[in-house]
Design a protein around this motif. Sequence first.
Motif, PDB file in Angstrom:
ATOM      1  N   GLU A   5       0.815  -1.215   0.000  1.00  0.00           N
ATOM      2  CA  GLU A   5       0.000   0.000   0.000  1.00  0.00           C
ATOM      3  C   GLU A   5       0.849   1.266   0.000  1.00  0.00           C
ATOM      4  OE1 GLU A   5      -3.461   0.136   2.466  1.00  0.00           O
ATOM      5  OE2 GLU A   5      -3.343  -2.028   2.854  1.00  0.00           O
ATOM      6  N   THR A   6       0.359   2.284  -0.704  1.00  0.00           N
ATOM      7  CA  THR A   6       0.915   3.634  -0.674  1.00  0.00           C
ATOM      8  C   THR A   6      -0.273   4.590  -0.527  1.00  0.00           C
ATOM      9  OG1 THR A   6       0.768   4.321  -3.006  1.00  0.00           O
ATOM     10  CG2 THR A   6       2.596   2.851  -2.420  1.00  0.00           C
ATOM     11  N   PRO A   7      -0.023   5.873  -0.295  1.00  0.00           N
ATOM     12  CA  PRO A   7      -1.149   6.813  -0.211  1.00  0.00           C
ATOM     13  C   PRO A   7      -1.981   6.886  -1.500  1.00  0.00           C
ATOM     14  CG  PRO A   7       0.788   7.782   0.792  1.00  0.00           C
ATOM     15  CD  PRO A   7       1.240   6.502   0.124  1.00  0.00           C
ATOM     16  N   LEU A   8      -1.355   6.641  -2.668  1.00  0.00           N
ATOM     17  CA  LEU A   8      -2.068   6.736  -3.940  1.00  0.00           C
ATOM     18  C   LEU A   8      -2.752   5.446  -4.377  1.00  0.00           C
ATOM     19  CD1 LEU A   8       0.293   8.762  -6.327  1.00  0.00           C
ATOM     20  CD2 LEU A   8      -1.854   9.496  -5.295  1.00  0.00           C
ATOM     21  N   LEU A   9      -2.226   4.300  -3.919  1.00  0.00           N
ATOM     22  CA  LEU A   9      -2.670   3.050  -4.517  1.00  0.00           C
ATOM     23  C   LEU A   9      -2.467   1.870  -3.594  1.00  0.00           C
ATOM     24  CD1 LEU A   9       0.168   1.484  -5.366  1.00  0.00           C
ATOM     25  CD2 LEU A   9       0.155   3.233  -7.119  1.00  0.00           C
ATOM     26  N   ARG A  67      -6.581   4.475  -5.567  1.00  0.00           N
ATOM     27  CA  ARG A  67      -7.480   4.855  -4.476  1.00  0.00           C
ATOM     28  C   ARG A  67      -8.456   5.953  -4.906  1.00  0.00           C
ATOM     29  NH1 ARG A  67      -5.740   2.963   0.665  1.00  0.00           N
ATOM     30  NH2 ARG A  67      -3.566   2.298   0.734  1.00  0.00           N
ATOM     31  N   GLU A  68      -7.955   6.958  -5.627  1.00  0.00           N
ATOM     32  CA  GLU A  68      -8.799   8.090  -6.010  1.00  0.00           C
ATOM     33  C   GLU A  68      -9.982   7.648  -6.872  1.00  0.00           C
ATOM     34  OE1 GLU A  68      -8.467  12.193  -8.629  1.00  0.00           O
ATOM     35  OE2 GLU A  68      -6.664  11.422  -7.664  1.00  0.00           O
ATOM     36  N   ASP A  69      -9.738   6.735  -7.793  1.00  0.00           N
ATOM     37  CA  ASP A  69     -10.780   6.286  -8.715  1.00  0.00           C
ATOM     38  C   ASP A  69     -11.528   5.056  -8.216  1.00  0.00           C
ATOM     39  OD1 ASP A  69     -10.238   8.056 -11.116  1.00  0.00           O
ATOM     40  OD2 ASP A  69      -8.269   7.186 -10.767  1.00  0.00           O
ATOM     41  N   GLU A  70     -10.976   4.411  -7.202  1.00  0.00           N
ATOM     42  CA  GLU A  70     -11.550   3.184  -6.670  1.00  0.00           C
ATOM     43  C   GLU A  70     -11.752   2.142  -7.766  1.00  0.00           C
ATOM     44  OE1 GLU A  70     -15.027   4.182  -4.379  1.00  0.00           O
ATOM     45  OE2 GLU A  70     -13.797   5.041  -2.778  1.00  0.00           O
ATOM     46  N   ARG A  71     -10.656   1.936  -8.522  1.00  0.00           N
ATOM     47  CA  ARG A  71     -10.685   0.942  -9.595  1.00  0.00           C
ATOM     48  C   ARG A  71      -9.264   0.577  -9.997  1.00  0.00           C
ATOM     49  NH1 ARG A  71     -12.849   1.737 -15.004  1.00  0.00           N
ATOM     50  NH2 ARG A  71     -11.184   0.277 -15.394  1.00  0.00           N
ATOM     51  N   LEU A  72      -9.155  -0.481 -10.784  1.00  0.00           N
ATOM     52  CA  LEU A  72      -7.850  -0.896 -11.280  1.00  0.00           C
ATOM     53  C   LEU A  72      -7.360   0.084 -12.333  1.00  0.00           C
ATOM     54  CD1 LEU A  72      -8.406  -4.758 -11.584  1.00  0.00           C
ATOM     55  CD2 LEU A  72      -7.462  -3.445  -9.668  1.00  0.00           C
ATOM     56  N   ALA A 101       2.350   5.278 -11.693  1.00  0.00           N
ATOM     57  CA  ALA A 101       3.467   4.402 -12.075  1.00  0.00           C
ATOM     58  C   ALA A 101       4.640   4.598 -11.127  1.00  0.00           C
ATOM     59  CB  ALA A 101       3.888   4.652 -13.518  1.00  0.00           C
ATOM     60  N   THR A 102       4.947   5.843 -10.799  1.00  0.00           N
ATOM     61  CA  THR A 102       6.051   6.121  -9.880  1.00  0.00           C
ATOM     62  C   THR A 102       5.772   5.520  -8.511  1.00  0.00           C
ATOM     63  OG1 THR A 102       6.681   8.123 -11.054  1.00  0.00           O
ATOM     64  CG2 THR A 102       7.358   7.959  -8.753  1.00  0.00           C
ATOM     65  N   SER A 103       4.583   5.716  -7.997  1.00  0.00           N
ATOM     66  CA  SER A 103       4.222   5.176  -6.694  1.00  0.00           C
ATOM     67  C   SER A 103       4.264   3.649  -6.705  1.00  0.00           C
ATOM     68  CB  SER A 103       2.830   5.678  -6.285  1.00  0.00           C
ATOM     69  OG  SER A 103       2.483   5.209  -5.010  1.00  0.00           O
ATOM     70  N   ALA A 104       3.716   3.035  -7.741  1.00  0.00           N
ATOM     71  CA  ALA A 104       3.670   1.577  -7.831  1.00  0.00           C
ATOM     72  C   ALA A 104       5.067   0.978  -7.978  1.00  0.00           C
ATOM     73  CB  ALA A 104       2.785   1.149  -9.001  1.00  0.00           C
ATOM     74  N   ALA A 105       5.859   1.530  -8.890  1.00  0.00           N
ATOM     75  CA  ALA A 105       7.203   0.992  -9.117  1.00  0.00           C
ATOM     76  C   ALA A 105       8.085   1.179  -7.886  1.00  0.00           C
ATOM     77  CB  ALA A 105       7.842   1.647 -10.340  1.00  0.00           C
TER      78      ALA A 105
END
Length: 157
Positions: A5-9, A67-72, A101-105
């Motif tokens: 988990e991150t704040p964005l995703l 998280r913002e969009d509540e979707r994949l 992408a930055t947050s996920a990677a």
Amino acid sequence: MDTIETPLLVLLPLRPEHAGEMAEVLSDPALHEFIGGAPLTEAELRTRCERLTSGPPGWRNWVIWAREDERLAGYVQATIDGRRAEVAWVVGTPWQGRGLATSAATALVEHLMEQEVDTVVAHIHPSHTASAAVATAAGLHPTDHWEDGELRWERSH
């Protein structure tokens, strides 16, 4: 496999049930310019997800839950061989430019290096400046090694 988990995703372990939504996320033909291939149908993607989730233990695949969009919104993957991991990331066209992408990677690389690997590698096409920026943010640096027209980026302990 862990959820990351991150704040964005949230990176959720891939499941075949993700195929329907992911077929939509990956449907833009332009998205495949650097990753190759063409958009898969839901059935084709489900078959691929089943193969990936039942593959060797070193195959790790997560979907990106925005998280913002509540979707994949995309996926990240790691192929682990001993203390080395090869990673990749893909974010669907509508979600690009938002830091996903930055947050996920970055989250993936940090997780792998904290848990089980000493070296993380990514292969990036020299024209894909957005992916190079993501790699840099994740702490990878370009090397002098090329494979199939892509530059190898690395991060080691």
